[in-house]
Design a protein around this motif. Structure first.
Motif, PDB file in Angstrom:
ATOM      1  N   THR A  32      23.585  47.513  53.159  1.00 37.94           N
ATOM      2  CA  THR A  32      22.348  47.454  52.364  1.00 37.94           C
ATOM      3  C   THR A  32      22.489  46.434  51.253  1.00 37.94           C
ATOM      4  O   THR A  32      21.880  45.363  51.293  1.00 37.94           O
ATOM      5  CB  THR A  32      22.015  48.845  51.791  1.00 37.94           C
ATOM      6  N   ARG A  55      24.175  51.543  32.657  1.00 40.52           N
ATOM      7  CA  ARG A  55      23.269  52.453  33.380  1.00 40.52           C
ATOM      8  C   ARG A  55      23.031  53.737  32.583  1.00 40.52           C
ATOM      9  O   ARG A  55      23.977  54.306  32.038  1.00 40.52           O
ATOM     10  CB  ARG A  55      23.910  52.795  34.728  1.00 40.52           C
ATOM     11  N   ASN A  59      21.141  59.158  35.462  1.00 36.28           N
ATOM     12  CA  ASN A  59      20.836  58.664  36.807  1.00 36.28           C
ATOM     13  C   ASN A  59      22.057  58.841  37.705  1.00 36.28           C
ATOM     14  O   ASN A  59      23.043  58.125  37.561  1.00 36.28           O
ATOM     15  CB  ASN A  59      20.413  57.191  36.718  1.00 36.28           C
ATOM     16  N   PRO A  60      22.022  59.799  38.656  1.00 38.28           N
ATOM     17  CA  PRO A  60      23.220  60.119  39.440  1.00 38.28           C
ATOM     18  C   PRO A  60      23.614  59.019  40.428  1.00 38.28           C
ATOM     19  O   PRO A  60      22.798  58.176  40.791  1.00 38.28           O
ATOM     20  CB  PRO A  60      22.802  61.384  40.188  1.00 38.28           C
ATOM     21  N   ILE A  62      25.565  57.738  44.153  1.00 30.67           N
ATOM     22  CA  ILE A  62      25.746  58.162  45.550  1.00 30.67           C
ATOM     23  C   ILE A  62      27.236  58.205  45.879  1.00 30.67           C
ATOM     24  O   ILE A  62      27.989  57.292  45.525  1.00 30.67           O
ATOM     25  CB  ILE A  62      25.008  57.178  46.490  1.00 30.67           C
ATOM     26  N   HIS A  64      30.124  57.875  48.500  1.00 28.42           N
ATOM     27  CA  HIS A  64      30.348  57.207  49.783  1.00 28.42           C
ATOM     28  C   HIS A  64      31.620  57.747  50.428  1.00 28.42           C
ATOM     29  O   HIS A  64      32.669  57.771  49.784  1.00 28.42           O
ATOM     30  CB  HIS A  64      30.484  55.699  49.584  1.00 28.42           C
ATOM     31  N   THR A 114      23.360  68.740  42.558  1.00 29.83           N
ATOM     32  CA  THR A 114      23.304  68.105  43.880  1.00 29.83           C
ATOM     33  C   THR A 114      24.067  66.784  43.876  1.00 29.83           C
ATOM     34  O   THR A 114      24.333  66.211  42.819  1.00 29.83           O
ATOM     35  CB  THR A 114      21.848  67.808  44.298  1.00 29.83           C
ATOM     36  N   ARG A 118      26.580  59.206  51.404  1.00 33.52           N
ATOM     37  CA  ARG A 118      26.268  58.123  52.338  1.00 33.52           C
ATOM     38  C   ARG A 118      27.536  57.686  53.059  1.00 33.52           C
ATOM     39  O   ARG A 118      28.606  57.623  52.444  1.00 33.52           O
ATOM     40  CB  ARG A 118      25.653  56.970  51.530  1.00 33.52           C
ATOM     41  N   PRO A 139      27.043  52.906  42.734  1.00 29.71           N
ATOM     42  CA  PRO A 139      25.673  52.404  42.620  1.00 29.71           C
ATOM     43  C   PRO A 139      25.649  50.969  43.131  1.00 29.71           C
ATOM     44  O   PRO A 139      26.704  50.417  43.469  1.00 29.71           O
ATOM     45  CB  PRO A 139      25.430  52.428  41.113  1.00 29.71           C
ATOM     46  N   SER A 140      24.485  50.369  43.192  1.00 31.85           N
ATOM     47  CA  SER A 140      24.421  48.942  43.493  1.00 31.85           C
ATOM     48  C   SER A 140      25.171  48.190  42.394  1.00 31.85           C
ATOM     49  O   SER A 140      25.135  48.591  41.224  1.00 31.85           O
ATOM     50  CB  SER A 140      22.967  48.493  43.564  1.00 31.85           C
ATOM     51  N   GLU A 177      18.316  48.803  49.313  1.00 35.35           N
ATOM     52  CA  GLU A 177      19.205  49.955  49.288  1.00 35.35           C
ATOM     53  C   GLU A 177      18.790  51.019  50.310  1.00 35.35           C
ATOM     54  O   GLU A 177      17.683  51.020  50.823  1.00 35.35           O
ATOM     55  CB  GLU A 177      19.233  50.584  47.887  1.00 35.35           C
ATOM     56  N   SER A 178      19.714  51.988  50.488  1.00 29.83           N
ATOM     57  CA  SER A 178      19.518  53.036  51.493  1.00 29.83           C
ATOM     58  C   SER A 178      18.291  53.906  51.202  1.00 29.83           C
ATOM     59  O   SER A 178      17.866  54.051  50.061  1.00 29.83           O
ATOM     60  CB  SER A 178      20.762  53.939  51.521  1.00 29.83           C
ATOM     61  N   ARG A 192      13.603  57.859  48.122  1.00 27.31           N
ATOM     62  CA  ARG A 192      13.562  56.400  47.966  1.00 27.31           C
ATOM     63  C   ARG A 192      13.403  55.790  49.350  1.00 27.31           C
ATOM     64  O   ARG A 192      14.142  56.140  50.263  1.00 27.31           O
ATOM     65  CB  ARG A 192      14.853  55.881  47.297  1.00 27.31           C
ATOM     66  N   SER A 221      13.635  60.738  43.042  1.00 29.42           N
ATOM     67  CA  SER A 221      14.999  60.401  42.703  1.00 29.42           C
ATOM     68  C   SER A 221      15.016  59.945  41.248  1.00 29.42           C
ATOM     69  O   SER A 221      14.179  59.130  40.869  1.00 29.42           O
ATOM     70  CB  SER A 221      15.407  59.248  43.592  1.00 29.42           C
ATOM     71  N   PRO A 222      15.945  60.446  40.424  1.00 34.55           N
ATOM     72  CA  PRO A 222      15.922  60.090  39.010  1.00 34.55           C
ATOM     73  C   PRO A 222      15.822  58.581  38.781  1.00 34.55           C
ATOM     74  O   PRO A 222      15.095  58.130  37.891  1.00 34.55           O
ATOM     75  CB  PRO A 222      17.259  60.628  38.496  1.00 34.55           C
ATOM     76  N   GLY A 223      16.531  57.818  39.634  1.00 37.91           N
ATOM     77  CA  GLY A 223      16.580  56.371  39.434  1.00 37.91           C
ATOM     78  C   GLY A 223      15.239  55.684  39.592  1.00 37.91           C
ATOM     79  O   GLY A 223      15.018  54.600  39.058  1.00 37.91           O
TER      80      GLY A 223
HETATM   81  O1  TXA Z   1      22.250  51.432  49.670  1.00 40.65           O
HETATM   82  C1  TXA Z   1      22.568  52.084  48.691  1.00 40.65           C
HETATM   83  O2  TXA Z   1      22.187  53.264  48.501  1.00 40.65           O
HETATM   84  C2  TXA Z   1      23.483  51.432  47.642  1.00 40.65           C
HETATM   85  C3  TXA Z   1      24.831  51.114  48.308  1.00 40.65           C
HETATM   86  C4  TXA Z   1      25.846  50.562  47.342  1.00 40.65           C
HETATM   87  O3  TXA Z   1      25.297  52.254  48.962  1.00 40.65           O
HETATM   88  N1  TXA Z   1      23.631  52.233  46.487  1.00 40.65           N
HETATM   89  C5  TXA Z   1      22.610  52.396  45.590  1.00 40.65           C
HETATM   90  O4  TXA Z   1      22.951  53.181  44.498  1.00 40.65           O
HETATM   91  O5  TXA Z   1      21.525  51.911  45.714  1.00 40.65           O
HETATM   92  P1  TXA Z   1      22.073  53.236  43.166  1.00 40.65           P
HETATM   93  O6  TXA Z   1      22.892  54.025  42.223  1.00 40.65           O
HETATM   94  O7  TXA Z   1      21.705  51.872  42.762  1.00 40.65           O
HETATM   95  O8  TXA Z   1      20.825  54.081  43.570  1.00 40.65           O
HETATM   96  C6  TXA Z   1      20.982  55.463  43.872  1.00 40.65           C
HETATM   97  C7  TXA Z   1      19.648  56.143  43.943  1.00 40.65           C
HETATM   98  C8  TXA Z   1      19.032  56.302  42.582  1.00 40.65           C
HETATM   99  O9  TXA Z   1      17.619  56.154  42.696  1.00 40.65           O
HETATM  100  C9  TXA Z   1      19.414  57.726  42.223  1.00 40.65           C
HETATM  101  O10 TXA Z   1      18.526  58.324  41.306  1.00 40.65           O
HETATM  102  C10 TXA Z   1      19.355  58.400  43.575  1.00 40.65           C
HETATM  103  O11 TXA Z   1      19.860  57.456  44.479  1.00 40.65           O
HETATM  104  N2  TXA Z   1      20.229  59.599  43.626  1.00 40.65           N
HETATM  105  C11 TXA Z   1      21.561  59.654  43.530  1.00 40.65           C
HETATM  106  N3  TXA Z   1      22.001  60.936  43.557  1.00 40.65           N
HETATM  107  C12 TXA Z   1      20.902  61.714  43.677  1.00 40.65           C
HETATM  108  C13 TXA Z   1      20.687  63.123  43.746  1.00 40.65           C
HETATM  109  N4  TXA Z   1      21.690  63.985  43.683  1.00 40.65           N
HETATM  110  N5  TXA Z   1      19.405  63.563  43.870  1.00 40.65           N
HETATM  111  C14 TXA Z   1      18.373  62.691  43.932  1.00 40.65           C
HETATM  112  N6  TXA Z   1      18.516  61.342  43.861  1.00 40.65           N
HETATM  113  C15 TXA Z   1      19.758  60.854  43.731  1.00 40.65           C
END
Ligand code: TXA
Ligand code: MG
Length: 332
Positions: A32, A55, A59-60, A62, A64, A114, A118, A139-140, A177-178, A192, A221-223
């Motif tokens: 991604t 950050r 904002n939680p 992911i 891997h 939670t 991934r 995260p990204s 992203e995923s 997302r 999603s919080p982000g």
């Molecule tokens: O493709 C991807 O997902 C990339 C690659 C590196 O794996 N990672 C990514 O991570 O985009 P980040 O941190 O940029 O975005 C993670 C998203 C955020 O919107 C965050 O709020 C959401 O996932 N998220 C993470 N943990 C969560 C949870 N427990 N419940 C709901 N949303 C969550």
């Protein structure tokens, strides 16, 4: 400390493993976007991610992992619906939200109950994770709010001197992203949008699938509440009467003495011959692959990006969501 960029090799993976074990940060490619990885079992390591990216701590991240059998080590209450999702889409560009087990850093989960998990499809990512033999939260690998990185140089531009190592796996294939999903009462909620879309989820699971961007049933999603992907210059998305509105906007921006550029589809390029334009692709899949890289490419040389909406290909929602975020909601 200048950040090292290394192609994947035995030496590179050894170094990466040592850094992760010692609670340092390593950026790595996925299919991604590039991720910024740390040991997900260590609050001390995870804290460095939030600092390097700037950050918000609510904002939680992911988690891997490299293999399906690792999932159950870090989550609780895996349901049959979760099992279907894992069987059909992992490894791949999907993150599934589960109840978190106690061993995962609570900082990584922003104090919540939670955790999103991934398994990347990218082989370099999986080798890196498996060599570390630890869950990697990532995260990204961009500075917070900036477009996500789709090559090693993007990571370097944002995080040089803030992290030790970037594993260089070339350009990412998907480009956004995923898909983040959560299961509640046998319904899949898309938190997302990404390459794995509503139709694919419905077909594979026979469950009902709801995109939370179109409902207020459960929190997103919080982000997704933060500004994201923002280029240094202004951006406007054109959804209606695409060509005529793009041209009108272009002329208006020119009149103010500013320099615009149009991000267009292949089929519309012929309308912009005497103007600045870049072809994002022939459909939403190609455009998603190119979007973040093109934002970074033009942001310093132009004052405004006029981005066309794409209504074809399997990534219409994911692409539109990233464009609208990058434009700070500006749409005509
Ligand atoms: O493709 C991807 O997902 C990339 C690659 C590196 O794996 N990672 C990514 O991570 O985009 P980040 O941190 O940029 O975005 C993670 C998203 C955020 O919107 C965050 O709020 C959401 O996932 N998220 C993470 N943990 C969560 C949870 N427990 N419940 C709901 N949303 C969550
Ligand atoms: Mg991100």
């Amino acid at each position: 400390m200048d950040t090292k960029i290394l192609k994947p090799s035995k030496h590179c993976f050894m170094l990466a493993k040592n850094l992760i074990i010692n609670n340092q940060l390593v950026a790595f490619p996925t299919e991604t976007v590039y991720g910024l990885g740390a040991n997900a079992l260590s609050d001390q390591a995870v804290e460095k991610i939030f600092i390097a990216k700037g950050r918000p701590q609510d904002n939680p991240l992911i988690l891997h992992v490299g293999r399906k059998s690792d999932i159950e080590k870090y989550v609780k209450n895996i349901t049959p619906a979760h099992k279907k999702l894992i069987a059909k889409f992992m490894p791949g560009p999907i993150s599934i939200v589960f109840d978190k087990a106690d061993n995962v850093s609570s900082l990584a989960c922003a104090g919540g109950s939670t955790v999103a998990v991934r398994i990347p499809k990218n082989k370099i990512a999986r080798r890196f994770i498996n060599e570390c033999n630890l869950p990697i939260c990532a995260p990204s690998a961009n500075t917070s709010k900036r477009p996500s990185p789709t090559c090693a140089n993007h990571v370097y531009n944002d995080l040089n001197q803030k992290i030790e190592l970037i594993i260089d796996g070339g350009n990412t294939s998907v480009g956004i992203e995923s898909t983040v999903v959560k299961v509640e009462n046998n319904t899949i909620f898309i938190l997302r949008e990404g390459k794995i879309n509503k139709k694919m989820l419905e077909r594979a699971t026979h469950l009902s699938v709801v995109s939370v961007l179109n409902t207020n049933k459960i929190p997103q999603s919080p982000g997704t509440k933060y500004a994201h992907y923002v280029p240094l210059c202004e951006m406007i998305v054109v959804k209606n009467n695409i060509v005529s509105n793009s041209i009108k906007l272009y002329e208006n921006i020119l009149k103010t003495g500013k320099k615009p550029i149009i991000f267009c589809s292949q089929k519309n390029a012929k309308f912009y011959k005497n103007k600045n334009f870049l072809v994002l692709g022939k459909n939403s899949v190609e455009a998603s692959h190119n979007l973040f890289g093109y934002l970074r490419r033009v942001e310093k040389n132009y004052d405004a990006i006029i981005a066309e909406y794409f209504d074809n290909g399997g990534m219409v929602e994911g692409l539109f969501n990233r464009m609208i975020k990058a434009a700070g909601g500006k749409i005509v």
